[in-house]
Motif scaffolding. Structure first.
Motif, PDB file in Angstrom:
ATOM      1  N   MET A 114     -11.834 -49.943  11.154  1.00  0.00           N
ATOM      2  CA  MET A 114     -12.063 -49.509  12.518  1.00  0.00           C
ATOM      3  C   MET A 114     -12.422 -48.296  12.732  1.00  0.00           C
ATOM      4  O   MET A 114     -11.508 -47.314  12.055  1.00  0.00           O
ATOM      5  CB  MET A 114     -11.050 -50.083  13.516  1.00  0.00           C
ATOM      6  CG  MET A 114     -10.325 -51.650  13.479  1.00  0.00           C
ATOM      7  SD  MET A 114      -9.160 -52.051  14.545  1.00  0.00           S
ATOM      8  CE  MET A 114      -7.686 -51.301  13.612  1.00  0.00           C
ATOM      9  N   VAL A 115     -13.386 -47.921  13.458  1.00  0.00           N
ATOM     10  CA  VAL A 115     -13.604 -46.486  13.650  1.00  0.00           C
ATOM     11  C   VAL A 115     -13.050 -46.348  15.436  1.00  0.00           C
ATOM     12  O   VAL A 115     -13.812 -47.022  16.073  1.00  0.00           O
ATOM     13  CB  VAL A 115     -15.161 -45.923  13.449  1.00  0.00           C
ATOM     14  CG1 VAL A 115     -15.403 -44.824  14.178  1.00  0.00           C
ATOM     15  CG2 VAL A 115     -15.488 -46.031  12.483  1.00  0.00           C
ATOM     16  N   GLU A 116     -12.202 -45.972  15.741  1.00  0.00           N
ATOM     17  CA  GLU A 116     -11.532 -45.791  17.202  1.00  0.00           C
ATOM     18  C   GLU A 116     -11.975 -44.311  17.697  1.00  0.00           C
ATOM     19  O   GLU A 116     -11.978 -43.387  17.109  1.00  0.00           O
ATOM     20  CB  GLU A 116      -9.903 -46.014  17.124  1.00  0.00           C
ATOM     21  CG  GLU A 116      -9.617 -46.866  16.348  1.00  0.00           C
ATOM     22  CD  GLU A 116      -7.969 -47.092  16.173  1.00  0.00           C
ATOM     23  OE1 GLU A 116      -7.405 -48.232  16.538  1.00  0.00           O
ATOM     24  OE2 GLU A 116      -7.497 -46.100  15.729  1.00  0.00           O
ATOM     25  N   THR A 117     -12.584 -44.523  18.735  1.00  0.00           N
ATOM     26  CA  THR A 117     -12.786 -43.288  19.680  1.00  0.00           C
ATOM     27  C   THR A 117     -12.385 -43.550  21.126  1.00  0.00           C
ATOM     28  O   THR A 117     -12.182 -44.410  21.421  1.00  0.00           O
ATOM     29  CB  THR A 117     -14.595 -43.464  19.748  1.00  0.00           C
ATOM     30  OG1 THR A 117     -14.925 -44.889  20.168  1.00  0.00           O
ATOM     31  CG2 THR A 117     -15.105 -42.908  18.394  1.00  0.00           C
ATOM     32  N   ASN A 118     -12.308 -42.183  21.679  1.00  0.00           N
ATOM     33  CA  ASN A 118     -11.837 -42.169  22.981  1.00  0.00           C
ATOM     34  C   ASN A 118     -12.893 -41.039  23.677  1.00  0.00           C
ATOM     35  O   ASN A 118     -12.847 -39.742  23.404  1.00  0.00           O
ATOM     36  CB  ASN A 118     -10.469 -41.712  23.172  1.00  0.00           C
ATOM     37  CG  ASN A 118      -9.972 -41.632  24.729  1.00  0.00           C
ATOM     38  OD1 ASN A 118     -10.858 -42.279  25.522  1.00  0.00           O
ATOM     39  ND2 ASN A 118      -9.089 -41.186  24.751  1.00  0.00           N
ATOM     40  N   SER A 141      -8.844 -46.426  11.375  1.00  0.00           N
ATOM     41  CA  SER A 141      -7.609 -47.326  11.169  1.00  0.00           C
ATOM     42  C   SER A 141      -7.930 -48.357   9.951  1.00  0.00           C
ATOM     43  O   SER A 141      -8.801 -49.054  10.369  1.00  0.00           O
ATOM     44  CB  SER A 141      -7.316 -47.644  12.511  1.00  0.00           C
ATOM     45  OG  SER A 141      -6.046 -48.512  12.362  1.00  0.00           O
ATOM     46  N   VAL A 142      -6.935 -48.524   9.116  1.00  0.00           N
ATOM     47  CA  VAL A 142      -6.898 -49.600   8.139  1.00  0.00           C
ATOM     48  C   VAL A 142      -5.690 -50.419   8.593  1.00  0.00           C
ATOM     49  O   VAL A 142      -5.233 -51.088   7.775  1.00  0.00           O
ATOM     50  CB  VAL A 142      -7.247 -49.272   6.944  1.00  0.00           C
ATOM     51  CG1 VAL A 142      -8.396 -48.576   6.714  1.00  0.00           C
ATOM     52  CG2 VAL A 142      -6.090 -48.236   6.336  1.00  0.00           C
ATOM     53  N   ILE A 143      -5.029 -50.160   9.727  1.00  0.00           N
ATOM     54  CA  ILE A 143      -3.606 -50.903   9.961  1.00  0.00           C
ATOM     55  C   ILE A 143      -3.880 -52.426   9.937  1.00  0.00           C
ATOM     56  O   ILE A 143      -4.765 -53.063  10.687  1.00  0.00           O
ATOM     57  CB  ILE A 143      -3.066 -50.370  11.303  1.00  0.00           C
ATOM     58  CG1 ILE A 143      -3.029 -48.917  11.275  1.00  0.00           C
ATOM     59  CG2 ILE A 143      -1.995 -51.083  11.543  1.00  0.00           C
ATOM     60  CD1 ILE A 143      -2.603 -48.515  12.612  1.00  0.00           C
TER      61      ILE A 143
END
Length: 244
Positions: A114-118, A141-143
């Motif tokens: 996951m590439v998390e963006t805001n 994130s690799v959670i």
């Protein structure tokens, strides 16, 4: 206010998650490069609605069913409205069939990186300093899907669904730490969640730019937290790397 229930999403919402009223011309540039051996299919999802996010890919990149098709050795560029807010990029190794909408909110379920963006502006309270016309916060994130702080402390989230990881990736922006997360997945030293083995040290006291630092979220609440802000006029560079 968006209620962020998933622990991984707190990574990009630590600084701010305020309602946004933004100008139509406030955009952030993103580039996505595929250095992997095979074609990848990259999707972009709005966190709140779980539907495809607002993004405009450059004209020479093909988009099929909300996935940009990126052959090996190819870079695709895009413009994202700062109003896009909390979002995710993820990459598929096979195209999601027409009739099924790709959803990066399900990346943990499907063991995808996951590439998390805001995305946001200073006036909306997302950017720091608030004088910034646009910005984007970003992290990897690799959670695992069901990982919690207590499960991490107990056994590094073994038996909670496995790492959210399918492709190696790096994130970079001018003047900011570069986060690099690569495999191959391994059960050493964190057990059967099969975290990528070259993804930084989740218990480090530094973030990014070095394999001995924390480069991705392995669990919901590391300290320090591996997320950074790409400022106005800069490009968020996402590179899917060679390897597994």
């Amino acid at each position: 206010m968006i209620d962020i229930a998933d622990p991984g999403d707190r990574a990009i919402a630590t600084k701010a998650c305020n309602p946004r009223v933004l100008g139509a011309n406030a955009n952030v540039n993103v580039s996505v490069t595929n250095n992997n051996a095979n074609t990848i299919y990259v999707a972009f999802t709005d966190y709140a609605t779980q539907t495809p996010g607002q993004i405009t890919w450059s004209g020479n990149c093909s988009v099929v069913n909300y996935q940009v098709v990126i052959p090996k050795g190819t870079t695709c560029t895009a413009s994202v409205p700062a109003a896009a807010g909390i979002t995710r990029f993820c990459a598929f190794t096979n195209q999601v069939p027409v009739g099924q909408t790709p959803n990066c909110n399900l990346a943990q379920t499907h063991n995808q990186t996951m590439v998390e963006t805001n995305f946001g502006t200073g006036s909306s309270g997302v950017c720091y300093p608030t004088s910034q016309s646009t910005c984007v916060w970003y992290d990897i994130s690799v959670i695992p899907q069901n990982c919690t702080p207590s499960a991490w402390r107990q056994n590094h989230c073994q038996d909670t669904g496995g790492a959210a990881y399918n492709l190696p990736v790096s994130l970079a922006c001018q003047g900011q730490p570069t986060y690099t997360c690569k495999g191959p997945p391994s059960n050493i030293p964190f057990g059967n969640a099969n975290y990528p083995s070259n993804c930084g040290v989740p218990t480090a006291n530094c973030v990014g730019n070095s394999p001995v630092c924390d480069n991705a979220y392995f669990w919901p609440t590391p300290s320090p937290q591996p997320n950074s802000e790409c400022l106005a006029g800069q490009t968020l560079v996402i590179t899917f790397l060679a390897g597994s």
